[in-house]
Write an enzyme that holds these catalytic residues in place. Structure first.
Site, PDB file in Angstrom:
ATOM      1  N   SER A 151      33.913 -27.579  24.171  1.00  0.00           N
ATOM      2  CA  SER A 151      35.338 -27.714  23.861  1.00  0.00           C
ATOM      3  C   SER A 151      36.198 -27.062  24.936  1.00  0.00           C
ATOM      4  O   SER A 151      37.234 -27.607  25.341  1.00  0.00           O
ATOM      5  CB  SER A 151      35.642 -27.073  22.505  1.00  0.00           C
ATOM      6  OG  SER A 151      34.875 -27.673  21.481  1.00  0.00           O
ATOM      7  N   SER A 172       2.683 -18.570  25.640  1.00  0.00           N
ATOM      8  CA  SER A 172       1.776 -19.701  25.441  1.00  0.00           C
ATOM      9  C   SER A 172       1.436 -19.818  23.962  1.00  0.00           C
ATOM     10  O   SER A 172       1.559 -18.854  23.202  1.00  0.00           O
ATOM     11  CB  SER A 172       0.496 -19.498  26.254  1.00  0.00           C
ATOM     12  OG  SER A 172      -0.242 -18.399  25.732  1.00  0.00           O
ATOM     13  N   HIS A 188      23.110 -24.647   6.959  1.00  0.00           N
ATOM     14  CA  HIS A 188      24.548 -24.440   7.092  1.00  0.00           C
ATOM     15  C   HIS A 188      25.086 -23.318   6.218  1.00  0.00           C
ATOM     16  O   HIS A 188      26.287 -23.031   6.262  1.00  0.00           O
ATOM     17  CB  HIS A 188      25.293 -25.751   6.818  1.00  0.00           C
ATOM     18  CG  HIS A 188      25.152 -26.740   7.933  1.00  0.00           C
ATOM     19  ND1 HIS A 188      24.011 -27.489   8.111  1.00  0.00           N
ATOM     20  CD2 HIS A 188      25.979 -27.068   8.954  1.00  0.00           C
ATOM     21  CE1 HIS A 188      24.154 -28.268   9.179  1.00  0.00           C
ATOM     22  NE2 HIS A 188      25.337 -28.031   9.707  1.00  0.00           N
ATOM     23  N   ASP A 196      26.479 -18.803  17.191  1.00  0.00           N
ATOM     24  CA  ASP A 196      25.265 -18.489  17.953  1.00  0.00           C
ATOM     25  C   ASP A 196      25.434 -17.303  18.891  1.00  0.00           C
ATOM     26  O   ASP A 196      24.450 -16.772  19.386  1.00  0.00           O
ATOM     27  CB  ASP A 196      24.828 -19.699  18.793  1.00  0.00           C
ATOM     28  CG  ASP A 196      24.419 -20.883  17.932  1.00  0.00           C
ATOM     29  OD1 ASP A 196      24.091 -20.663  16.757  1.00  0.00           O
ATOM     30  OD2 ASP A 196      24.441 -22.018  18.434  1.00  0.00           O
TER      31      ASP A 196
END
EC number: 2.7.1.11
Length: 941
Positions: free
Chosen positions: A288, A403, A466, A333
């Site tokens: 944005s 790994s 959510h 985040d």
């Protein structure tokens, strides 16, 4: 040069200048801007100024006299104070002024602003009755349009215009009164996050306060492209009432493919010009903000194309030559570089930690393993801090891949050892972007299969989804989103065409501006580094605190299960004690201190029930790993705490037990009592060699009044608990209509909680001990309440809150203030009291308090490790003297602008403490008070 009739009234004043340059600057100010002329000059040291062709003989005497004049530094400081408070305080409440009468305020305002002088207009910039400015000597100069100085109902000084013309964006009268007035558009874009509504509210109110029009652009870039009054709406002060408590974004957000094309941006440009918008504030993610900056860079070519195609007029083209853009990061985040926290990140972390706390109970009941998936496609901040705050067994995040065989072996090794030691539950946190080092994704089902097949654990998967985005914002996000919104308005008002688009960021606990393009580029480099398998570079692009949290999680997670990292001769005995009132994060500090000590090879001890428990009952216990399992999520103090000081408990006996157990270091966790305790222990070193060990205080108190730090454990938990309480109270007040609640706030002589709670809760007024409560201020506040309720007729959400610190006034108590308001209201509204008391201490600690407790505790242990050997050299010295080297081993660990630092207790006690008032001398939150008052519409005397 103004007309001679510009103003009149005052007949004679004398001003003193400290030097020639300020004398000349003052002469230039009064002659060039205010129309005075030099009538007499005596030896270049005395000047008589008089209005040209003035019938009232208004004269100013300017004298060069350093003895009677204020110093240059005093003048500079005074001008800075007035300029800084231009939009925050009424200048009349700060200092006295020289007053003139004027019949042409609008002309005067234009002259002063064109000359670059600060101008404050009262009661507002739309229709001012009084105007104030500052001369080069720091004098406050006032101009009134009233014929009668006590009049309040004079006619408006605005030029008369037709009703149709009055509503036009290009109204000449508005331009005359405020030639730089802007029209600001604000929008939210990308994924929603808690805190967006407080941000929009702050932009709207700060913009209106500063004389701007503010338009909310609904549905993000989609609304900007579609345009019209349905999507671009002018927003008034009362329209954003109650938005602080609401999650998500009330103006909507949507992703818009059309805006990615030039044709879509051309439509957006046309729609903005039609509404008169010349500044855009965007709250969203990196995509944005990138779109906003590109929009700005294309703006000149877009308006040129609109002019060529005759979609806008030449006047519109001339008016909208430039577009100012400002960005703020709304993302759960916390994935944006150049800022310590994004809007919504701590709210999302709070949801995750609450969910895991609930899951803990059922996991423990059935001895199950739970795999919890959290958001974070390219950033593991949520997963890492959730793991640290909830003491998860293992985490999988994008920044630290391994790994497939490695992470499986490592996870099974840690979980298996935890189970072997008696732990009944297992929590593994998986970020949605978790990958192995070959970039293949790691799913929750894979993790589940490993735990089931290799360890035989009954395993469940929980995807929070959510839930992490929803709900109201926590106190931190409300406060800092609001501060960022105010700063965004300042940015678009101050930036010009040559200024790079700014992004509002949080750096070192301060609101700052950083170049938007640079921040986005750094953020995108993280994802590119992960894709190219350059994981070291990816984690290096995260802030240093992220790396430190990663190391802390690894250390505490391997406690007592792997060989210690220190050799035998370096291992110590370290004690921890809680002192003072309980505060959120105390148990987290004990847990992190103990587990880190175990991983290093030290022996951790807990002193139970404070210094009195030690002196009277020898309440010392070594800490066992299984005994403290789960303490990080518990409120209160599991080892007990009280306010008893060492001198009161018998410091000689305390020293004896220190000698008996052979402590090599002590960590105190507590508030001002712990601060005084550290001072007493440090002073007693001269008599007791056993106290000549590293001593570290971790501040933990809801009052946040400990010198040497700007953050104390428990203050965030308190703010969240008090905020939730006030949200319920305010809802009751709004439902009842025409009711005000006076809520009492704890905090002793510190106004920290009341000040920040006012910003987080949207309280109209707050009273704090630093300011006290004057009768004049109380009268003004009551009159403000009367006006507010009178203007609320027919509107919803009409409840009001007043916050009163318990020590703001001993005479004007919470009950007395409520009674006075009730009496003055005369039945138009009523007043009730609400006293939450110890509810403010909170229950379960907030994630911020848990994470910072862990960071503090580990830093404290590291300090003891570094200074223990030095202390041994003088521990048994007969000629012991308190040198700087020795005093620097008794310290307060605090945050100063987000940097952890150790400050000697002697320096803090002697120079930075107000001991009788149990306070620090420097009040660092005064600017927050000014913003709180501004956004609530309160005038502070």
């Amino acid at each position: 040069m103004p007309d001679a009739s510009l103003f009149n009234g005052t007949s004679f004043i004398t001003l003193f200048a400290p030097n020639i340059s300020l004398l000349q600057a003052s002469i230039d100010f009064y002659t060039n801007f205010l129309g005075f002329a030099i009538r007499k000059n005596s030896n270049q040291k005395l000047f008589w100024l008089q209005l040209e062709e003035d019938q009232n003989n208004v004269s100013i005497q300017l004298i060069l006299d350093p003895e009677h004049a204020a110093s240059v530094s005093q003048i500079d400081q005074n001008i800075r104070n007035l300029t800084r408070s231009l939009y925050r305080k009424d200048w009349r409440s700060i200092q006295s002024n020289i007053a003139f009468k004027s019949s042409s305020l609008s002309k005067l305002v234009k002259l002063l602003k064109d000359g670059g002088h600060p101008v404050q207009q009262s009661p507002n910039e739309i229709s001012p009755f009084e105007v104030y400015t500052v001369d080069p000597l720091g004098s406050l100069i006032g101009f009134s349009g009233f014929k009668n100085p006590f009049a309040v109902n004079e006619r408006s000084l605005l030029p008369k215009v037709s009703e149709e013309k009055a509503y036009r964006a290009e109204d000449d009268s508005e331009k005359l009164l405020n030639p730089v007035r802007k029209t600001i558009g604000v929008m939210t874009s990308g994924g929603d996050s808690p805190g967006m509504n407080p941000f929009v509210r702050a932009v709207v109110r700060a913009g209106i306060y500063k004389g701007c029009k503010v338009f909310c652009i609904h549905e993000g870039y989609e609304g900007l492209v579609r345009g019209g009054e349905k999507y671009i709406k002018e927003t008034q002060w009362h329209d954003v009432r109650g938005w602080l408590v609401e999650g998500g974004t009330n103006i909507g957000t949507a992703r818009c493919k059309e805006f990615r094309e030039r044709s879509g941006r051309l439509k957006a440009c046309k729609n903005m010009i039609d509404m008169g918008i010349d500044a855009l504030i965007v709250c969203g993610g990196d995509g944005s903000l990138t779109g906003a900056d590109r929009f700005r860079s294309e703006w000149p070519s877009l308006i040129e194309e609109l002019l060529q195609t005759e979609q806008i007029s030449q006047q519109q083209f001339n008016t909208h030559q430039n577009l100012n853009i400002c960005g703020a990061v709304g993302s759960i985040d916390n994935d944006m570089s150049s800022t310590d926290a994004t809007i919504g990140a701590f709210s999302s972390l709070d949801r995750i930690c609450r969910a895991i706390d609930y899951i803990d109970a059922t996991a423990n009941s059935h001895s199950r393993a739970f795999i919890v998936e959290v958001m974070g496609r390219h950033c593991g901040w949520l997963g890492l801090l959730a793991g640290l705050a909830t003491s998860a067994d293992y985490i999988l995040i994008p920044e630290k891949p391994a790994s497939s065989r490695e992470w499986q072996d490592q996870m099974c090794d840690i979980v298996g050892k935890h189970r072997a030691r008696g732990k009944r539950k297992t929590i593994v946190i998986v970020a949605e972007g978790a990958i192995s080092n070959d970039l293949s994704p790691i799913s929750c089902d894979q993790v589940k299969d490993v735990l089931v097949n290799r360890l035989g654990l009954d395993t469940r998967v929980t995807t929070l989804g959510h839930v992490q985005r929803g709900g109201t914002a926590v106190a931190f996000d409300r406060i800092y989103a609001t501060l960022q919104g105010v700063e965004a308005v300042n940015a678009v008002l101050e930036c010009d065409a040559d200024t790079p688009s700014p992004m509002i960021a949080i750096k070192e606990d301060q609101i700052t501006r950083v170049p938007l393009v640079d921040a986005v580029e750094l953020t995108q480099q993280v994802a590119k580094s992960i894709e190219s398998r350059n994981f070291k570079k990816a984690i290096s692009l995260r802030d240093s605190e992220f790396v430190e949290h990663m190391k802390n999680f690894i250390s505490t997670n391997s406690a007592d299960h792997v060989p210690p990292s220190l050799p035998l001769e370096k291992r110590k005995k370290i004690a921890i004690i809680n002192v003072g009132a309980p505060a959120g994060g105390m148990n987290s500090a004990v847990y992190s201190m103990a587990t880190y000590c175990m991983s290093r090879g030290h022996v951790p001890y807990a002193i139970h029930n404070g210094f009195s428990g030690l002196a009277r009952h020898e309440s010392v216990r070594s800490i066992n790993w299984l005994d403290i399992e789960g303490w990080g999520s518990l409120g209160g103090s599991e080892i007990g705490t009280n306010r008893t000081l060492p001198n009161d408990a018998d410091i000689g006996m305390i020293a004896y037990f220190f000698e008996k157990y052979g402590f090599d270091g002590l960590i105190l966790v507590g508030g001002f009592e712990a601060f005084i305790s550290l001072h007493q222990l440090e002073r007693a070193r001269i008599n007791y060699p056993s106290l000549r060990i590293p001593l570290v205080l971790i501040p933990a108190t809801i009052s946040n009044n400990v010198p040497g730090t700007e953050y104390s454990l428990g203050s965030d938990t308190c703010l969240n608990s008090f905020m939730e309480y006030c949200d319920v109270i305010k809802q009751s007040a709004a439902a009842t209509r025409n009711r005000v609640f006076v809520v009492e706030v704890q905090g002793g002589n510190s106004g920290y909680i009341a000040t920040h709670a006012q910003l987080a809760c949207g309280a109209q007024i707050s009273y704090v001990p630093e300011e006290g409560i004057s009768l004049a201020q109380l009268e003004m506040d009551i009159n403000s309440l009367k006006e507010s309720f009178a203007n609320d007729q027919g509107k919803t959400k009409s409840g009001r809150l007043i916050l009163k610190s318990e020590n703001a006034s001993k005479v004007l108590t919470t009950e007395v203030i409520s009674t006075i308001i009730d009496d003055e209201a005369s039945g138009r509204f009523d007043s009730k009291t609400a006293i939450p008391g110890h509810v403010q201490q909170g229950g379960i600690p907030s994630p911020m308090d848990r994470v910072r407790a862990s960071r503090f505790a580990i830093r404290a242990v590291s300090f003891i490790e570094r200074h223990s050997d030095r202390c041994q050299t003088f521990k048994n010295s007969i000629s012991f003297r308190q040198t700087d080297e020795i005093t620097s081993t008794a310290v307060v660990l605090g945050i100063h602008k987000s940097q952890l630092r150790f400050t000697p207790i002697r320096q803090l006690y002697d120079f930075e403490s107000d001991v009788p008032r149990r306070m620090r001398k420097n009040i660092f939150w005064s600017n927050v008070r000014e913003i709180s008052d501004m956004l609530s519409g309160r005038t502070s005397l």
